[in-house]
Design a protein around this motif. Sequence first.
Motif, PDB file in Angstrom:
ATOM      1  N   UNK A  64       0.850  -1.194   0.000  1.00  0.00           N
ATOM      2  CA  UNK A  64       0.000   0.000   0.000  1.00  0.00           C
ATOM      3  C   UNK A  64       0.881   1.237   0.000  1.00  0.00           C
ATOM      4  N   UNK A  65       0.696   2.092  -1.000  1.00  0.00           N
ATOM      5  CA  UNK A  65       1.463   3.335  -1.075  1.00  0.00           C
ATOM      6  C   UNK A  65       0.627   4.472  -0.491  1.00  0.00           C
ATOM      7  N   UNK A  66       1.315   5.546  -0.131  1.00  0.00           N
ATOM      8  CA  UNK A  66       0.611   6.708   0.433  1.00  0.00           C
ATOM      9  C   UNK A  66      -0.338   7.323  -0.590  1.00  0.00           C
ATOM     10  N   UNK A  67      -0.013   7.186  -1.875  1.00  0.00           N
ATOM     11  CA  UNK A  67      -0.885   7.723  -2.923  1.00  0.00           C
ATOM     12  C   UNK A  67      -2.186   6.924  -3.022  1.00  0.00           C
ATOM     13  N   UNK A  68      -2.127   5.618  -2.740  1.00  0.00           N
ATOM     14  CA  UNK A  68      -3.297   4.748  -2.808  1.00  0.00           C
ATOM     15  C   UNK A  68      -4.081   4.722  -1.496  1.00  0.00           C
ATOM     16  N   UNK A  69      -3.475   5.155  -0.402  1.00  0.00           N
ATOM     17  CA  UNK A  69      -4.087   5.073   0.923  1.00  0.00           C
ATOM     18  C   UNK A  69      -5.449   5.785   1.020  1.00  0.00           C
ATOM     19  N   UNK A 108      -0.997  -1.424   6.753  1.00  0.00           N
ATOM     20  CA  UNK A 108      -2.322  -0.928   6.418  1.00  0.00           C
ATOM     21  C   UNK A 108      -3.105  -0.528   7.672  1.00  0.00           C
ATOM     22  N   UNK A 109      -2.644  -1.015   8.840  1.00  0.00           N
ATOM     23  CA  UNK A 109      -3.326  -0.650  10.078  1.00  0.00           C
ATOM     24  C   UNK A 109      -3.151   0.823  10.425  1.00  0.00           C
ATOM     25  N   UNK A 110      -2.294   1.528   9.736  1.00  0.00           N
ATOM     26  CA  UNK A 110      -2.172   2.981   9.918  1.00  0.00           C
ATOM     27  C   UNK A 110      -3.305   3.730   9.220  1.00  0.00           C
ATOM     28  N   UNK A 111      -3.987   3.049   8.296  1.00  0.00           N
ATOM     29  CA  UNK A 111      -5.061   3.669   7.527  1.00  0.00           C
ATOM     30  C   UNK A 111      -6.418   3.171   7.995  1.00  0.00           C
TER      31      UNK A 111
END
Length: 148
Positions: A64-69, A108-111
Amino acid sequence: MSSIAKVLNWGRHYSTWPFGSGLACCAMEMVATASSRFDITRFGMDVFRASPRQADLFIVSGTLTWKMAPAVKMLYDQMAEPKWVIAMGACAISGGTFAHSYSVVPGVNRIIPVDVYVPGCPPRPEALIYGVMMLHKKIDKRKFRQQD
């Protein structure tokens, strides 16, 4: 007589509808899980849903990239309650080999909140099936007050 919570949990246990988010190489293993060899149909998960509004299980597989988050967060928000998340693969869990890159989310748990982690690079379909079984155990243990 069974309690209402047991009946609701039984129904949710056998009617989990997945929504797959294939972000990288783990997606091939996720797709293979739906094949006749591994037969995820026995868990009531016949078809991966094309819309998050029809699903209650979000499988995030891959980097997972920051752009896709923001898109992943939006898809999670569109799902109806109750909803569950499986993070599949080392990249989805912790960023994997790309963890120190400026563009990769270190988990991904950051999102979104994650219920079950399936480790591996990439994890085999058997590992995803085991993760689904762990999610089913978690669903069965829910109390009525925790219901949505």
